[in-house]
Design an enzyme around this catalytic site. Structure first.
Site, PDB file in Angstrom:
ATOM      1  N   ARG A  52       0.797  -1.219   0.000  1.00 49.19           N
ATOM      2  CA  ARG A  52       0.000   0.000   0.000  1.00 49.19           C
ATOM      3  C   ARG A  52       0.835   1.277   0.000  1.00 49.19           C
ATOM      4  O   ARG A  52       0.599   2.179  -0.783  1.00 49.19           O
ATOM      5  CB  ARG A  52      -0.917   0.074   1.237  1.00 49.19           C
ATOM      6  CG  ARG A  52      -2.228  -0.610   1.093  1.00 49.19           C
ATOM      7  CD  ARG A  52      -2.621  -1.216   2.411  1.00 49.19           C
ATOM      8  NE  ARG A  52      -1.654  -2.237   2.726  1.00 49.19           N
ATOM      9  CZ  ARG A  52      -1.743  -3.484   2.259  1.00 49.19           C
ATOM     10  NH1 ARG A  52      -2.752  -3.841   1.553  1.00 49.19           N
ATOM     11  NH2 ARG A  52      -0.795  -4.380   2.520  1.00 49.19           N
ATOM     12  N   THR A  53       1.785   1.364   0.919  1.00 53.33           N
ATOM     13  CA  THR A  53       2.456   2.653   1.112  1.00 53.33           C
ATOM     14  C   THR A  53       3.264   3.015  -0.135  1.00 53.33           C
ATOM     15  O   THR A  53       3.146   4.123  -0.668  1.00 53.33           O
ATOM     16  CB  THR A  53       3.348   2.597   2.361  1.00 53.33           C
ATOM     17  OG1 THR A  53       2.570   2.092   3.441  1.00 53.33           O
ATOM     18  CG2 THR A  53       3.872   3.970   2.718  1.00 53.33           C
ATOM     19  N   LYS A  81      25.826  -3.183  -0.300  1.00 53.59           N
ATOM     20  CA  LYS A  81      27.304  -3.094  -0.277  1.00 53.59           C
ATOM     21  C   LYS A  81      27.784  -2.334   0.949  1.00 53.59           C
ATOM     22  O   LYS A  81      28.961  -2.039   1.082  1.00 53.59           O
ATOM     23  CB  LYS A  81      27.791  -2.363  -1.535  1.00 53.59           C
ATOM     24  CG  LYS A  81      27.372  -3.001  -2.834  1.00 53.59           C
ATOM     25  CD  LYS A  81      27.784  -2.085  -3.996  1.00 53.59           C
ATOM     26  CE  LYS A  81      26.931  -2.367  -5.218  1.00 53.59           C
ATOM     27  NZ  LYS A  81      26.923  -1.229  -6.144  1.00 53.59           N
ATOM     28  N   ARG A 102      11.031   3.887   3.716  1.00 49.19           N
ATOM     29  CA  ARG A 102      10.647   2.893   4.732  1.00 49.19           C
ATOM     30  C   ARG A 102      11.900   2.127   5.112  1.00 49.19           C
ATOM     31  O   ARG A 102      12.703   1.751   4.240  1.00 49.19           O
ATOM     32  CB  ARG A 102       9.599   1.934   4.198  1.00 49.19           C
ATOM     33  CG  ARG A 102       9.375   0.769   5.145  1.00 49.19           C
ATOM     34  CD  ARG A 102       8.180  -0.065   4.789  1.00 49.19           C
ATOM     35  NE  ARG A 102       6.942   0.676   5.023  1.00 49.19           N
ATOM     36  CZ  ARG A 102       5.729   0.122   4.957  1.00 49.19           C
ATOM     37  NH1 ARG A 102       5.597  -1.153   4.664  1.00 49.19           N
ATOM     38  NH2 ARG A 102       4.654   0.838   5.177  1.00 49.19           N
ATOM     39  N   HIS A 130       4.502   5.741  11.696  1.00 48.33           N
ATOM     40  CA  HIS A 130       4.069   5.617  10.295  1.00 48.33           C
ATOM     41  C   HIS A 130       3.105   6.780  10.020  1.00 48.33           C
ATOM     42  O   HIS A 130       1.892   6.597   9.896  1.00 48.33           O
ATOM     43  CB  HIS A 130       3.375   4.267  10.105  1.00 48.33           C
ATOM     44  CG  HIS A 130       3.161   3.849   8.681  1.00 48.33           C
ATOM     45  ND1 HIS A 130       3.282   4.700   7.602  1.00 48.33           N
ATOM     46  CD2 HIS A 130       2.806   2.638   8.140  1.00 48.33           C
ATOM     47  CE1 HIS A 130       3.018   4.042   6.483  1.00 48.33           C
ATOM     48  NE2 HIS A 130       2.735   2.787   6.793  1.00 48.33           N
TER      49      HIS A 130
HETATM   50  N1   CP Z   1      -0.464  -0.069   5.816  1.00 47.30           N
HETATM   51  C1   CP Z   1       0.739  -0.307   5.281  1.00 47.30           C
HETATM   52  O1   CP Z   1       1.742   0.319   5.648  1.00 47.30           O
HETATM   53  O2   CP Z   1       0.772  -1.284   4.306  1.00 47.30           O
HETATM   54  P1   CP Z   1       2.056  -1.741   3.527  1.00 47.30           P
HETATM   55  O3   CP Z   1       2.997  -2.377   4.515  1.00 47.30           O
HETATM   56  O4   CP Z   1       1.567  -2.697   2.466  1.00 47.30           O
HETATM   57  O5   CP Z   1       2.705  -0.516   2.925  1.00 47.30           O
END
Ligand code: CP
Length: 304
Positions: A52-53, A81, A102, A130
């Site tokens: 999703r993100t 590396k 991320r 998040h």
């Molecule tokens: N909600 C969420 O962060 O989903 P993903 O891990 O798929 O990005």
């Protein structure tokens, strides 16, 4: 001025409301924003899996007429590396206008922001925060409940490792008359830094309970979460705790008609498939809203 989004509190409450208003408008009139970020580039640096993100960030930039570049597997980048986050972000600043990162390590996007000349967005750091998921959650809560204040919100599942929970709590308690019911096994309680520094210090009414059934009748919002297998130190503990809460149609019987059920997704088995047909299930709508809040955020951070 260069702005980043690392922690949900990097945005004031007024800025959050204005981003949600913009996201609402983008959802209603996407055609008005098709050229907004023309010639701008978003880099997605994902050192940890995501559906999703990452894809909603990419869809958001493409919807704005911009372009995307990046990686979704750190083994395909020079991190494999041994390249540092600081060096990586210095280089990415020459290739892109804005970056979503991320990382499995808590604090990695914060570190990147300290070396960056472009806005850095925390797209999830370990079990910590998040913030863009929180914007998605707030947009969905406001759509469903019609407000962000005077709500009883049940947060259920892995409250220890669930970074979406930590960010949501920090952000939603800035709105008036929020009551939290924290539903988890003892071992997966919300971390002390949230209960002490956020809830007790700010006099937010909250209870910590074990039973979802007991909490259900009072809730305006139920925020279910997955037990975060990837953050456990041993598989045995995960197996013991993974089925602590499973939301079924039967369990929803005492719930309010107006309840909204959210989940940041992915789900494993904490919401049965039959619940998807209940009009109170809002989690797929929530995932869709992720595109609009990220469109709004990109425009905000790029000053468009
Ligand atoms: N909600 C969420 O962060 O989903 P993903 O891990 O798929 O990005």
């Amino acid at each position: 001025m260069l702005r980043h989004l690392i922690d949900p509190l990097d945005l004031s409450r007024e800025e959050v409301i204005s981003l949600l208003d913009l996201a609402d408008d983008m959802k209603k009139h996407p055609e008005n924003y098709r050229e907004k970020a023309r010639y701008k580039k978003l880099a997605t640096l994902f050192y940890e899996p995501s559906t999703r993100t990452r894809l909603s960030f990419e869809a958001a930039m493409l919807n704005l007429g911009g372009n995307v570049l990046g990686f979704s597997d750190s083994n395909q980048s020079s991190a494999a590396k041994g390249e540092s986050i600081a060096d990586t972000i210095r280089v990415i600043g020459a290739y892109a206008d804005i970056c979503a990162m991320r990382h499995p390590k808590e604090g990695a996007p914060l570190r990147a922001s300290r070396y960056s000349r472009i806005p850095v967005i925390n797209a999830g750091d370990g079990g910590h925060q998040h913030p863009t998921q929180t914007l998605t959650d707030l947009m969905t809560i406001r759509e469903r409940a019609g407000r962000l204040e005077d709500l009883t919100i049940g947060v259920c599942g892995d409250l220890k490792f669930g970074r979406t929970v930590h960010s949501l709590i920090k952000s939603i308690i800035r709105f008036p008359n929020i009551r939290l019911v924290l539903i988890s096994p003892e071992e997966l309680r919300v971390p002390d830094y949230i209960t002490e520094d956020e809830l007790k210090a700010k006099n937010i009414p909250f209870t910590e309970v074990r039973s979802l059934d007991d909490a259900m009748p009072d809730l305006d919002i139920l925020y279910m979460t997955r037990v975060q297998r990837e953050r456990f130190f041993n598989e045995e503990d995960y197996v013991r705790l993974k089925n602590s809460y499973i939301l079924t149609v039967d369990k929803l019987r005492p719930a309010k008609e107006s309840l909204a059920i959210l989940h940041p997704l992915p789900r494993v088995n904490e919401i049965t498939l039959a619940v998807d047909d209940d009009p109170r299930a809002a989690y797929f709508e929530q995932a869709e809203n992720g595109v609009y809040v990220r469109m709004a955020l990109i425009c905000f951070l790029l000053g468009l």
